[in-house]
Enzyme design. Sequence first.
Site, short mmCIF file in Angstrom:
data_model
loop_
_atom_site.label_atom_id
_atom_site.label_comp_id
_atom_site.label_asym_id
_atom_site.label_seq_id
_atom_site.Cartn_x
_atom_site.Cartn_y
_atom_site.Cartn_z
N ASP A 265 0.95 -1.15 0.03
CA ASP A 265 -0.13 -0.04 0.23
C ASP A 265 1.01 1.19 -0.09
OD1 ASP A 265 -2.08 1.75 0.10
OD2 ASP A 265 -3.12 0.74 1.73
C1 BGC Z 1 -5.34 2.89 0.25
C2 BGC Z 1 -5.54 1.87 -0.76
C3 BGC Z 1 -5.58 2.39 -2.27
C4 BGC Z 1 -4.12 3.19 -2.42
C5 BGC Z 1 -3.95 3.80 -3.73
C6 BGC Z 1 -4.04 3.94 -0.21
O1 BGC Z 1 -3.89 5.21 0.52
O2 BGC Z 1 -5.13 2.50 1.46
O3 BGC Z 1 -6.62 1.05 -0.56
O4 BGC Z 1 -5.57 1.60 -3.10
O5 BGC Z 1 -4.12 4.31 -1.48
O6 BGC Z 1 -4.79 4.79 -3.81
#
Ligand code: BGC
Length: 726
Positions: A265
């Site tokens: 993430d």
């Molecule tokens: C979130 C993810 C997301 C990623 C990309 C993160 O802040 O936890 O779920 O896919 O950002 O936007």
Amino acid sequence: MSIKYPYQDGSRPIPERIEDLLGRMTLAEKVGQMCQMNGRDDAETWLREHHVGSFLHMLGEETNALQGVAAQTRLGIPLLFGIDAIHGHAFWPTSTVFPTQLALSCTWNPELVEEVGRITATEAAHTGVHWTFSPVLGVARDLRWGRIGETFGEDPYLVSELGSAMIRGYQGEALSAPDAIAACGKHYAGYSGAQGGRDSSEAALSERAMRSTYLPPFQAAVEAGCATLMAGYQAIDGIPCSANRWLLSDVLRDEWGFQGFVVSDWKNVEHMNDEQQVSPNLMDAAMRVVSAGNDMAMNTPRFTKLVIDLVERGELDETVVDQAVRNVLRVKFALGLFDGNRYADLDKRAETIGCAAHRAVALASACQSLVLLKNEEGFLPLAEDVRRLAVIGPNADDRQAQLGDWVQWSGQLGETGLPGRTSESVITVLDGIRARAGDRASVDYARGCNVIDPAVDGIPEAAALAAAADVAIVVVGDNLEQVGETKDRANLDLSGGQKALLEAVYATGTPMVVVLMSSKPLTIPWVVQHAQALLATWNPGLEGGTAVAETLFGDRNPSGKLTISFPYHVGQQPVYYDLIPGWHGEAKYVDMPAEPLFPFGYGLSYTRFSYSHLELASDVLTEGETLRVAVDVQNVGDRSGVEIVQLYVNDRFSSVTTPLKELKGFARVELAPGERRTVELELRCEQLALVNAELETVVEPGTFEVMVGGSSRDEDLLKDSFDVVG
Ligand code: BGC
């Protein structure tokens, strides 16, 4: 494209193409494939100078242009573009926005969820996107968490079924088809089990809890062919997911045979150093992440340099890098990126995005996800003689609250000159009611109050409208300030002026229908006592207002059932239905019931269903066998409707504690008035497995109780039992 090297030859098998390409790549080119950067931050420089192989949050012509640059690089390795197409491709301003995952789960309809995934993939693919960071496969546990609305609810089996359906929808028949995109099951794993519902805080979960509750949906996703997984932010019992070798290698690769790749993430690597403080520096964090089996790092600018240094210093074996790169390339080849057919298709885009056929599915899914929670003396559908309606409340005409999270960036990304989401494209509850009421009833509207701001000065006007109306429809809930990442709540009551607004409307004596438009269950016992009817809509997407209006007026019969329990009070958290019984039986409070306000599986219809003749095809079951369970369901009301038949099991005595009820099967049946049907459900012996004290997944011989009915409440279930032998 002329074929110069074997890896460019589409007729060769993918493993051969990967090895050929890998053999030609420099260390820097390989490490670039392990890196994903934010497309908003000078993407071309990241590509040219650091060989970065993937970008997120780029759209349309931008992706075509950058892909063109990639094609001119030494080896012409194509880029992989990812985005959060979470409930529709909502970063694109004219896309079809569906109900959120939690809303969709209340349909209990895997075929519909698959169709939603298919449409999302088609719309995303035509804007140059190859990969969505969806679905969320976390099992909801604590309603205080801001991301509850992104889940498919609180049951591991239902999350597995709907998650796999969504993945099938995204990925279609073959990933290489021009309208298929790669799915990303997230957040692997245990993120929804973070303590106190605090986003990304430690998940103090045992391996048994992981294997019993949190891992099954991911295993199902891997079995469904999910191309990628995203490692969660949080640590499990001390080890951050991205650095968790047990999670990323032992379980995922060795036990489940996962062939795709794992992306971290956002900034997982940095936060091991500055937030979680398990790495004294970024070099250590990068070393731990790569060695554990995290193949790609999301948005960690120093990652490429760190990994190159680690290899050059002899601290990290290049074969570990090679393995990660193989995993990434395998997905790129499978998507057909090397075969040149994945550019954004501008003509198809115009034809398909937000088209009428897609909107029809958005409407069907919104209708099916509505859950009728109260309907005193059949107050709904609205009676024919209702002539004056007052539509009141902060979420009655609020596009953002209706669409939910992950939609707010549309219009800010992508090609310049594209309009943001237009107000005409979103049918709010007020719009829907006005359109449906037509000449039949007058519709007056007052917002009354705000969701956050506690001011009450708008309430008298709203109450006056209610007083003059035959029925007041009050739309309350939560809004984006209370929903999403880092937006956890310690208080689940209706916020701002909403409680005062409801009290003022009630005091007028006009019957009150409450439409709860919230990302997740809120604590609303007062509403349940005082409203004539209560309809939960969640965040129902761009056709939500039509769905609500058609349901209130009786053109549609609600069929959604809860996939998550409603508590009386936040202090009951957690209150999910498959809590494990304790030494005192059900854990009670002296000042609060043990049960939730509305349980898992609950939901009313405008008709009624009765259950009889529960029959098991056998009273013994052995390994490898399937038990057929039959039950008669009859529509005993006077209009047709859909019932969601649920099958629960209890392992009566087991070597370790297990829940008193666990969902193991379900079916949707549509019945005409008076119609009776025998519904057959199947229970595979392996579905009865538990995780024992030795952490083995086994089926223990003994007696199992089967419960079938229309909700998880005891009074709604017929019961029988059988024995597992051998
Ligand atoms: C979130 C993810 C997301 C990623 C990309 C993160 O802040 O936890 O779920 O896919 O950002 O936007």
